[in-house]
Design a protein around this motif. Structure first.
Motif, PDB file in Angstrom:
ATOM      1  N   GLU A 277       0.862  -1.181   0.000  1.00  0.00           N
ATOM      2  CA  GLU A 277       0.000   0.000   0.000  1.00  0.00           C
ATOM      3  C   GLU A 277       0.899   1.231   0.000  1.00  0.00           C
ATOM      4  O   GLU A 277       1.807   1.343   0.828  1.00  0.00           O
ATOM      5  CB  GLU A 277      -0.915   0.037   1.221  1.00  0.00           C
ATOM      6  N   VAL A 278       0.646   2.131  -0.937  1.00  0.00           N
ATOM      7  CA  VAL A 278       1.396   3.384  -1.007  1.00  0.00           C
ATOM      8  C   VAL A 278       0.441   4.531  -0.718  1.00  0.00           C
ATOM      9  O   VAL A 278      -0.619   4.636  -1.340  1.00  0.00           O
ATOM     10  CB  VAL A 278       2.053   3.579  -2.392  1.00  0.00           C
ATOM     11  N   TYR A 335       8.641   6.856   4.307  1.00  0.00           N
ATOM     12  CA  TYR A 335       8.568   5.941   5.446  1.00  0.00           C
ATOM     13  C   TYR A 335       8.215   4.545   4.936  1.00  0.00           C
ATOM     14  O   TYR A 335       7.344   4.384   4.077  1.00  0.00           O
ATOM     15  CB  TYR A 335       7.491   6.386   6.432  1.00  0.00           C
ATOM     16  N   LEU A 336       8.892   3.572   5.491  1.00  0.00           N
ATOM     17  CA  LEU A 336       8.546   2.174   5.262  1.00  0.00           C
ATOM     18  C   LEU A 336       8.026   1.624   6.581  1.00  0.00           C
ATOM     19  O   LEU A 336       8.781   1.542   7.565  1.00  0.00           O
ATOM     20  CB  LEU A 336       9.763   1.372   4.812  1.00  0.00           C
ATOM     21  N   ALA A 337       6.706   1.313   6.613  1.00  0.00           N
ATOM     22  CA  ALA A 337       6.086   0.797   7.839  1.00  0.00           C
ATOM     23  C   ALA A 337       6.405   1.690   9.031  1.00  0.00           C
ATOM     24  O   ALA A 337       6.850   1.214  10.087  1.00  0.00           O
ATOM     25  CB  ALA A 337       6.521  -0.633   8.091  1.00  0.00           C
ATOM     26  N   ASP A 362       3.527  -9.564   5.617  1.00  0.00           N
ATOM     27  CA  ASP A 362       2.801  -9.861   4.377  1.00  0.00           C
ATOM     28  C   ASP A 362       2.080  -8.639   3.816  1.00  0.00           C
ATOM     29  O   ASP A 362       1.421  -8.726   2.785  1.00  0.00           O
ATOM     30  CB  ASP A 362       1.824 -11.029   4.570  1.00  0.00           C
ATOM     31  N   ALA A 363       2.198  -7.513   4.498  1.00  0.00           N
ATOM     32  CA  ALA A 363       1.660  -6.245   3.994  1.00  0.00           C
ATOM     33  C   ALA A 363       2.661  -5.146   4.316  1.00  0.00           C
ATOM     34  O   ALA A 363       3.059  -4.979   5.470  1.00  0.00           O
ATOM     35  CB  ALA A 363       0.308  -5.937   4.615  1.00  0.00           C
ATOM     36  N   ILE A 364       3.094  -4.431   3.308  1.00  0.00           N
ATOM     37  CA  ILE A 364       4.093  -3.373   3.456  1.00  0.00           C
ATOM     38  C   ILE A 364       3.450  -2.039   3.078  1.00  0.00           C
ATOM     39  O   ILE A 364       2.902  -1.901   1.979  1.00  0.00           O
ATOM     40  CB  ILE A 364       5.318  -3.619   2.549  1.00  0.00           C
ATOM     41  N   LYS A 365       3.530  -1.065   3.977  1.00  0.00           N
ATOM     42  CA  LYS A 365       2.996   0.260   3.678  1.00  0.00           C
ATOM     43  C   LYS A 365       4.137   1.245   3.459  1.00  0.00           C
ATOM     44  O   LYS A 365       5.063   1.323   4.259  1.00  0.00           O
ATOM     45  CB  LYS A 365       2.084   0.760   4.800  1.00  0.00           C
ATOM     46  N   ILE A 366       4.035   1.987   2.367  1.00  0.00           N
ATOM     47  CA  ILE A 366       4.989   3.037   2.033  1.00  0.00           C
ATOM     48  C   ILE A 366       4.256   4.371   2.112  1.00  0.00           C
ATOM     49  O   ILE A 366       3.185   4.532   1.525  1.00  0.00           O
ATOM     50  CB  ILE A 366       5.554   2.840   0.613  1.00  0.00           C
ATOM     51  N   VAL A 367       4.813   5.316   2.846  1.00  0.00           N
ATOM     52  CA  VAL A 367       4.247   6.657   2.929  1.00  0.00           C
ATOM     53  C   VAL A 367       5.235   7.643   2.330  1.00  0.00           C
ATOM     54  O   VAL A 367       6.423   7.639   2.683  1.00  0.00           O
ATOM     55  CB  VAL A 367       3.926   7.053   4.378  1.00  0.00           C
ATOM     56  N   ALA A 379      -2.707   3.932  -3.335  1.00  0.00           N
ATOM     57  CA  ALA A 379      -2.718   2.916  -4.388  1.00  0.00           C
ATOM     58  C   ALA A 379      -2.282   1.593  -3.776  1.00  0.00           C
ATOM     59  O   ALA A 379      -1.562   1.576  -2.764  1.00  0.00           O
ATOM     60  CB  ALA A 379      -1.796   3.309  -5.545  1.00  0.00           C
ATOM     61  N   TRP A 380      -2.712   0.499  -4.394  1.00  0.00           N
ATOM     62  CA  TRP A 380      -2.407  -0.830  -3.873  1.00  0.00           C
ATOM     63  C   TRP A 380      -1.845  -1.720  -4.973  1.00  0.00           C
ATOM     64  O   TRP A 380      -2.230  -1.629  -6.140  1.00  0.00           O
ATOM     65  CB  TRP A 380      -3.672  -1.478  -3.306  1.00  0.00           C
ATOM     66  N   GLY A 381      -0.929  -2.564  -4.596  1.00  0.00           N
ATOM     67  CA  GLY A 381      -0.349  -3.509  -5.542  1.00  0.00           C
ATOM     68  C   GLY A 381       0.277  -4.653  -4.777  1.00  0.00           C
ATOM     69  O   GLY A 381      -0.032  -4.893  -3.598  1.00  0.00           O
ATOM     70  N   CYS A 382       1.209  -5.344  -5.411  1.00  0.00           N
ATOM     71  CA  CYS A 382       1.852  -6.484  -4.762  1.00  0.00           C
ATOM     72  C   CYS A 382       3.288  -6.579  -5.257  1.00  0.00           C
ATOM     73  O   CYS A 382       3.694  -5.891  -6.196  1.00  0.00           O
ATOM     74  CB  CYS A 382       1.103  -7.774  -5.068  1.00  0.00           C
TER      75      CYS A 382
END
Length: 397
Positions: A277-278, A335-337, A362-367, A379-382
């Protein structure tokens, strides 16, 4: 709003069924959704210039009568790039379904997903129609539309409109060829709210950009993408009108359902091991924010870095830079998580062991904080794994 367990037939007045007709060797591959009476309908369709026959037929009917009572769908064969015969088969699929239900032909929407270029096997279609029933196994409809998906994708919510409870359910498929607008994606949403087709279309169009159109797996846009929303009024609430508090509540329901399905599609990308998730914050406007978020989540280099557990913020910054948005780039935080890896466009020392643990999730958020406004976009991807290549290299075999 309350999230509940259920399926696509949870709203009042809807039923569904799914079964194995024979489009695929063993798996459930055929299903329908049926409303007790004609429902208001809204739709959005692929932006690919090559459009599959079922989409053309369905869009024609929606524009003609602005009502829909049934959706019939198959997986395994996309009925795309199949010429005049493909169009004839899509019309026949619509006609045969209408005859089985005893309703007007234009009240049936048709959808197909699977291998492009293969003609729809009409004997198998007729076999499926001979077995399918109203009030069947509604949960199996979610299985009937899957291709390379590893799991079904369903969401159900309820909301009170005055003294009346309104239920909305959504189902989707999508795993590869995911790069909207929209993705190799089918999504069907049912609702028992009393709302006109025109108002329903307004609600759908308002939120598709921030939900389904903000997911990407591999940068490809399918020929068969479609979202259809049906609302049959069985909740008997007072009609939902535009520019009212009730409309805002309805839009919030629809946005939740679409966003939840979008994230489930992104998480189930072919060969994926992680959801990405970005979130871009403090952007000049929401469009800029969405463009940047999608640029980052769509970057193959970012995807492979996430797969490898590499906190490579340089790739993230590069994707921000080529998103086509004209903003200053000398004061960006990343930021990563929740761990800062870059502040004011300069690298930050971080705990490598802590970061390694974070990158295994199993879920990484980028801000990405632009410090350039007040708008936000997601936006969401994998991630992009070895298995993605394997799945697509062997898709027809």
């Amino acid at each position: 709003m309350q999230v509940i367990d259920g399926n696509i037939a949870s709203p009042l007045g809807f039923s569904a069924d799914g079964l194995h007709a024979g489009f695929k060797k063993r798996k459930i591959d055929f299903g329908w959704i049926v409303s007790e009476h004609p429902a208001s309908v809204a739709g959005v369709y692929t932006t690919n210039k090559v459009i599959a026959a079922p989409l053309i037929v369905t869009k024609q009917s929606v524009e003609k009568v602005q009502k829909m009572q049934a959706i019939v769908a198959n997986s395994g064969v996309a009925n795309s790039c199949t010429g005049i015969q493909g169009m004839n088969d899509a019309y026949e699929m619509q006609k045969l379904t209408a005859e089985k239900l005893g309703i007007a032909t234009d009240l049936v929407g048709v959808a197909s997903t699977g291998v492009i270029g293969d003609l729809l096997p009409m004997d198998i279609l007729k076999n499926g129609l001979s077995k399918i029933v109203i009030n069947g196994n509604a949960g199996d409809f979610a299985k009937a539309i899957l291709t390379t998906d590893t799991t079904t994708k369903t969401t159900v919510v309820t909301e009170m409109f005055g003294h009346d409870e309104v239920t909305m359910a959504g189902v989707a498929k999508g795993s590869g060829m995911i790069h909207p607008n929209m993705a190799t994606m089918l999504s069907f949403i049912t609702c028992d709210a009393n709302i006109s087709s025109e108002t329903l279309q307004k609600a759908l169009s308002a939120k598709v950009e921030t939900t389904f159109n903000q997911i990407t797996v591999d940068g490809d846009t399918s020929t068969n993408d479609m979202v259809l929303v049906l609302a049959n009024g069985c909740a008997k609430n007072q009609e939902i009108l535009p520019d009212t508090p009730e409309f805002d509540e309805f839009v919030a329901m629809l946005e939740y359902v679409m966003a939840d399905l979008a994230k489930k599609i992104a998480k189930d990308g072919e060969g994926a091991t992680k959801l990405i998730e970005v979130e871009v914050i403090k952007a000049p406007n929401s469009l800029n924010a969405r463009m940047m978020a999608k640029s980052v989540v769509g970057s193959s280099l970012v995807k492979t870095a996430i797969f490898g557990g590499d906190p490579n913020w340089g790739r993230i910054l590069a994707a921000v830079g080529y998103a086509g948005v004209n903003i200053p780039v000398d004061n960006i935080d990343i930021y990563l998580a929740d761990i800062p890896v870059m502040l004011a466009s300069s690298p930050v020392n971080f705990d490598e062991e802590e970061m390694q643990d974070v990158m295994q999730a199993d879920a990484i958020k980028i801000v990405v904080d632009l410090h350039a406004g007040d708008s936000v976009g997601k936006a969401w991807g994998c991630d992009l794994s070895y298995d993605y290549v394997k799945i697509n290299a062997l898709y027809r075999t």
